[in-house]
Design a protein around this motif. Structure first.
Motif: not given
Ligand SMILES: [Zn+2]
Length: 469
Positions: A26-31, A50-57
């Motif tokens: 998953v390529r994820l970009y966060t400002c 965004e941390d929750l998103l990353q850890r759930h993924l």
């Protein structure tokens, strides 16, 4: 249920499928932050979402490649270094370091890359992109020496924000310094140097100047993650013009759709009002730590409201976070204590509480429904306590402890204080036995013995809670 996200672009729930043909990366970009000051809790709300998103993924088996940029040149950083009387790099270095300290205090996982806008390689890429846009007729050099993006030449402009472009047409109320632009909505790709900029400038085909904020993200996302991203995040205030501009710049350069899923978190309010220094309700993480709250408590308060809903932050909310964490700590301590005799033994695969753990992850599959997931967590906590109350079995405790570790891999809420020494655990066990036998004198004697060794024991409905004094 498949993993689904509410995509800002379509305003609808969409099943998540990454571009990677193997379906894993998953390529994820966060400002990221503008490093001119300490980040405030509104910023951290976005970074924790965004941390929750990353850890759930990751919990769902994806390999997340995440980039978070650091904006280390813009009007605010330039003003800050001028007022401090130090070079730009020295000024921003301090706030970069503070930012990483804050990330650690809030247990936010580090991105794979933290590119900096002033990196010469990225500046070169920004200049190359602007040159390409100019050659294609999508950018123009204005009389003020700056280069602007011509929004009339990008038909999808306004699509992300669902904007009516007619509202951006020039009207009689334009400020005089906007007259160099062809259209009020045209945004700067390159800003010509002026004396306010001091020695902050780079050479370019258009003379000395510096990049605009929007092109920074387009250039750095492309340099590290490629032409197309799976997910791009930010706060709702980034949607327009920042993310709209990123799409326009990148898609004109690559000819490909830039981002598949846009996820934006809602605003943070404090005591029901917009956070502002003048109202005295403006908090950095450091302000809260100095009031005696922990990073873990702040994380809890910012994490547990669904990201698409406004979050009303209050100090009493932090107190509630403290109580909720005490309940979790009490159970985890109990699990550690009661599973200790089978340390190393394989936990049984399920307990009666296990469906609640699956429910936790299924809630998160549903556009990161964290409030539903926390409901499952506390049901799991009650059910696990009940099970251990009725059947004191170390295998149950070991199984539940393994489940907690899965939950905590996403939540990052475990208390990290020193483990309770065996000597204290033995006394607590003896005291529990004395209480069960209603031998209150012995129970009090053991409480005092525990206190003399520097620990306190408190009785809660989840059992005895031990903590250092
Ligand atoms: Zn950005």
């Amino acid at each position: 249920m498949p993993l689904r996200f509410l995509n800002t672009l379509s305003r609808s729930l969409e099943t998540f499928t990454p571009l990677d043909s193997a379906g894993r990366t998953v390529r994820l970009y966060t400002c990221g932050p503008t490093v001119y000051n300490f980040a405030h809790i509104g910023n951290f709300r976005a970074y924790i979402f965004e941390d929750l998103l990353q850890r759930h993924l990751e919990a769902r088996g994806f390999d997340v490649q995440r980039v978070m940029n650091l904006t280390d040149v813009d009007d605010k950083t330039i003003r800050g270094c001028r007022e401090a009387g130090i070079p730009l790099t020295a000024f921003t270095a301090r706030f970069k370091q503070a930012f990483f300290e804050d990330l650690d205090a809030l247990r936010i996982k580090r991105a794979n890359h933290f590119p900096e806008a002033t990196d010469p390689a990225h500046i070169a890429r920004m200049i190359a992109m602007i040159s390409q846009l100019e050659q294609q007729g999508q950018a123009y050099l204005a009389d003020d020496g700056s280069v602007y993006f011509r929004i009339a030449r990008f038909k999808n402009y306004g699509r992300l924000a669902h904007l009516n472009l007619d509202e951006l047409r020039p009207s009689g109320r334009i400020k005089s310094d906007e007259f160099e632009k062809e259209s009020l909505g045209d945004f700067a790709l390159w800003k010509a140097w002026d004396e306010q900029d001091g020695d902050v400038a780079w050479e370019s085909p258009w003379g000395r100047g510096r990049p605009g904020w929007h092109i920074e993200c387009s250039a750095m996302a492309g340099a590290i993650l490629g032409d197309q991203l799976d997910i791009h995040c930010g706060g709702v205030d980034n949607i327009f013009p920042h993310h709209e501009a990123e799409i326009a710049q990148t898609e004109c350069c690559t000819g490909k759709p830039f981002v598949q899923y846009w996820l934006h978190c809602a605003h943070l309010m404090v005591d029901g009002q917009k956070m502002s220094k003048s109202l005295g309700n403006f908090y950095t993480l450091r302000d809260l730590l100095s009031k005696g709250y922990s990073g873990r408590e702040v994380r809890y308060a910012l994490l547990t409201v669904n990201y698409r809903l406004p979050l009303n932050f209050t100090l009493s909310g932090l107190d509630a976070a403290r109580s909720a964490l005490a309940r979790i700590d009490a159970l985890v301590e109990r699990l550690e204590r009661e599973s200790a005799v089978v340390e190393g033994a394989a936990p049984r695969s399920t307990t009666t509480a296990t469906p609640l753990v699956e429910g936790f992850f299924e809630c998160l599959d549903d556009d990161l429904n964290i409030s539903g997931a926390m409901g499952c967590l506390f049901d799991w906590l009650r059910e696990t306590n009940r099970l251990l109350d009725t059947e004191r079995n170390p295998i149950h405790a070991a199984t539940a402890l393994a489940e907690w570790r899965r939950l905590n891999a996403v939540l990052q809420l475990q208390n990290e204080r020193a483990s309770v020494p065996t000597e204290i655990l033995t006394l607590v066990e003896q005291r529990n036995a004395a209480r069960a036998a209603k031998n209150w004198a012995e129970s009090d004697r053991l409480r005092d013995a525990i206190a003399q060794l520097g620990w306190t024991v408190k009785d809660s409905k989840e059992g005895a809670l031990v903590s250092p004094k």
